[in-house]
Design an enzyme around this catalytic site. Structure first.
Site, mmCIF file in Angstrom:
data_model
loop_
_atom_site.group_PDB
_atom_site.id
_atom_site.type_symbol
_atom_site.label_atom_id
_atom_site.label_comp_id
_atom_site.label_asym_id
_atom_site.label_seq_id
_atom_site.Cartn_x
_atom_site.Cartn_y
_atom_site.Cartn_z
ATOM 1 N N ARG A 38 0.829 3.967 -3.146
ATOM 2 C CA ARG A 38 0.225 5.261 -2.818
ATOM 3 C C ARG A 38 1.275 6.333 -2.567
ATOM 4 N NH1 ARG A 38 -5.318 4.279 0.628
ATOM 5 N NH2 ARG A 38 -5.657 2.094 0.095
ATOM 6 N N GLU A 49 0.820 -1.209 0.000
ATOM 7 C CA GLU A 49 0.000 0.000 0.000
ATOM 8 C C GLU A 49 0.855 1.260 0.000
ATOM 9 O OE1 GLU A 49 -3.072 0.251 -0.527
ATOM 10 O OE2 GLU A 49 -3.987 -1.671 0.003
ATOM 11 N N ASP A 66 -4.744 -9.590 -8.342
ATOM 12 C CA ASP A 66 -5.009 -8.601 -9.385
ATOM 13 C C ASP A 66 -3.810 -7.900 -10.019
ATOM 14 O OD1 ASP A 66 -4.594 -7.271 -6.976
ATOM 15 O OD2 ASP A 66 -6.501 -6.216 -6.967
ATOM 16 N N GLU A 97 -12.115 0.883 -10.295
ATOM 17 C CA GLU A 97 -11.668 -0.059 -11.327
ATOM 18 C C GLU A 97 -12.479 0.006 -12.621
ATOM 19 O OE1 GLU A 97 -9.730 -1.024 -7.691
ATOM 20 O OE2 GLU A 97 -11.885 -0.863 -8.081
ATOM 21 N N THR A 153 -0.937 1.194 -10.260
ATOM 22 C CA THR A 153 -2.231 0.651 -9.868
ATOM 23 C C THR A 153 -3.005 1.573 -8.934
ATOM 24 O OG1 THR A 153 -3.292 -1.460 -9.280
ATOM 25 C CG2 THR A 153 -1.556 -0.632 -7.794
#
Length: 582
Positions: free
Chosen positions: A205, A201, A338, A477, A563
């Site tokens: 980010r 994460e 994913d 998404e 992503t």
């Protein structure tokens, strides 16, 4: 005019430029441009035909990926005598190059005006979300808009997560006063915190956000901050196998996997570091980041995989082997799997198609194996990616997270279409698959609120929200795939689908104090979860804005989105870096 009320120019501004839009400024210019557009459009349509194929996808994709090896045994696919075949003819190419001119040239002045109106509306939504955060949670991680409180990843040690996640969105929207204010706040932020954070994460980010802010603004502060944060993530790779563990202490460098996970880390968490780490190495000239991240892909590539060729979701970071229990062997494009698949093709594009391992893993192995193992259709002809459950077969469910795959397949296919490669047929079929998955996700928005649930199930009646997973967390998404497919086809239906979602968000998620997710999308009277996710500003609103902004703002042939939707500029690695990432 106030610069905070205008779209930025069609090219990315540097920090020395005034990014005022030049749209519709001179009447004479508008008339000339409109005439040129109409002439160019007529010529283009005559040359290449329709920009997209609106016919439904074939019942099965598998034969297109696995054509008969011996052509003498029967008629070729597509011949008149092959009526018993599920695929009678390979689909025609849907696009011809990345960022087709059809996605830049707008046929009517009215459409341009409407798209500007929509972009301005999304921009206002961002200002409401970010302004609400500033009033209540400035410098903290995330806003709780109903209770007027905040949430921090680390209790007592905020990382200004919403600020970092929003930097590039502000810049692209031309909100440079807000960007400068955010920069001043971040100059006083220290990452030297004696607490552990999620490697995955914080990489997508924080590191991704800092790198994007540097590449857009050219402010060296952001590269210095990105290098500092990247250095704090590197100790996570000190496992016996060299695979990263799940969490790392930002001060001491101690790292570990959660006890409940039996010393294993998720496929997506290990395989979603490469875009950021490779970019950091390219920008700093320090190959330590790329070397560590590339080792992950080398290790996974060399592991013995199940017969279908896809990757189980859990890997032991000591042994470097896939987990052995049934839960660890699950295959999914949803949670825990994913973005590993996403980053294979995005690294190939990021490095200007110079990383052959990633090309082979994605185009030659992952895409055909996905089609053979996971691609299914429901009773209404909607295409989806099921989950594979070891020897028990597949489960007819799809996370909303999987909706990124529509854009991924389309983006990967389009990268091959401008090449005379033998892969052209596969690429065209993959593009069609991406478009069909995106259509399924759009159909999944047909709820009482117009918002998608967290998970769908498929049965004889078709698609429906899964019991216990009917909430909506402001996820991006589906609109990510709308954005990519619009850029690659110029098909306005994707803009309209995006607007449907935006209007549903405005109706059901917008509050006086910001935006909140909802607990059940199937109920007319919604109940909010009192949480404004930072990715709502980083991804959902950014992709919506770019869906209506000029197509040469962050063109896909020059940038790759990580992503978390933080754009990273494509580059050609020098010899030293290329060796590190192979």
């Amino acid at each position: 005019a106030n610069k905070n009320t205008m779209l930025p120019t069609h090219r990315l501004p540097s920090r020395r430029e005034d990014p005022r839009a030049r749209w519709l400024r001179e009447p004479a210019t508008r008339c000339v441009l409109l005439l040129l557009v109409l002439i160019a459009g007529s010529i283009l349509l005559a040359l290449i035909g329709p920009a997209h194929d609106s016919s439904p996808a074939p019942k099965e994709f598998s034969e297109a990926y696995n054509p008969p090896q011996d052509k003498t045994d029967g008629p070729e696919v597509g011949s008149a005598s092959s009526q018993d075949r599920a695929v009678t003819e390979p689909p025609k190419p849907i696009v011809h190059v990345l960022d087709s001119p059809l996605s830049v040239l707008e046929p009517t002045l009215e459409h341009a005006v409407e798209m500007k109106r929509r972009a301005d509306a999304v921009r206002e939504a961002f200002l409401h979300a970010y302004g609400s955060y500033k009033k209540v949670a400035w410098g903290k991680d995330e806003l709780k808009p109903i209770s007027k409180k905040h949430h921090n990843w680390i209790t007592g040690h905020p990382l200004a997560l919403t600020v970092i996640d929003s930097l590039d969105t502000m810049f692209l929207m031309g909100l440079h006063d807000e960007f400068r204010e955010a920069t001043e706040l971040l100059r006083s932020l220290s990452f030297n915190i004696d607490r552990s954070v999620s490697v995955f994460e914080s990489n997508i980010r924080i590191l991704g956000g800092l790198l994007s802010a540097y590449q857009l603004s050219e402010d060296p502060f952001y590269l210095v901050a990105a290098k500092d944060f990247g250095d704090r993530l590197l100790p996570a790779f000190r496992s016996k196998s060299g695979l990263p563990v799940a969490t790392v202490n930002l001060a001491s460098g101690s790292s570990s996997n959660p006890s409940w996970n039996q010393n294993r880390n998720a496929l997506s968490e290990m395989g979603t570091l490469q875009v950021e780490m490779f970019t950091l190495s390219h920008l700093t000239g320090d190959n330590r980041y790329a070397t560590a991240a590339a080792n992950v892909i080398r290790t996974l590539d060399q592991l013995e995989k199940p017969s279908h060729g896809l990757y189980p979701i859990l890997v032991d970071t000591d042994s470097g082997q896939f987990g052995r229990d049934s839960s660890a062997k699950r295959i999914t494009y949803g949670a825990l799997g994913d973005s590993f698949y996403e980053y294979l093709v995005k690294v190939w594009l990021l490095t200007n198609e110079t990383a052959p391992r990633y090309h082979r893993m994605y185009y030659d192995e992952v895409v055909p194996a996905t089609v053979a193992t996971l691609v299914k259709q429901d009773a209404n002809g909607l295409t989806y990616l099921a989950e594979y459950l070891d020897q028990r077969g597949t489960k007819d469910k799809m996370d909303h997270l999987v909706c990124f795959a529509g854009g991924m397949f389309a983006l990967g296919a389009a990268a091959q279409l401008d090449s005379p490669s033998p892969e052209a047929r596969l690429a065209n079929d993959a593009f069609r698959l991406g478009a069909e998955i995106t259509r399924t996700c759009h159909e999944g928005h047909r709820t009482a609120t117009g918002l998608p649930p967290e998970i769908w199930h498929f049965d004889a009646a078709g698609i429906k929200p899964a019991s216990g997973a009917k909430h909506y967390l402001l996820r991006p998404e589906t609109v990510e795939s709308y954005f990519i497919l619009y850029r690659l086809t110029g098909d306005r239906k994707y803009q309209d689908w995006g607007w449907e979602l935006f209007e549903a968000i405005e109706r059901h998620c917008r509050l006086e104090g910001g935006y909140s997710g909802v607990r059940d999308v199937t109920e007319d009277r919604v109940h909010h979860d009192d949480f404004q996710q930072s990715f709502f500003l980083a991804e959902t609103l950014k992709y919506l804005y770019l869906l209506y902004a000029p197509a040469d703002l962050v063109p896909l042939k020059e940038w790759v989105f990580n992503t978390e939707a933080h754009p990273q500029r494509r580059f050609t690695p020098d010899a030293s870096l290329l060796k590190a990432i192979q």
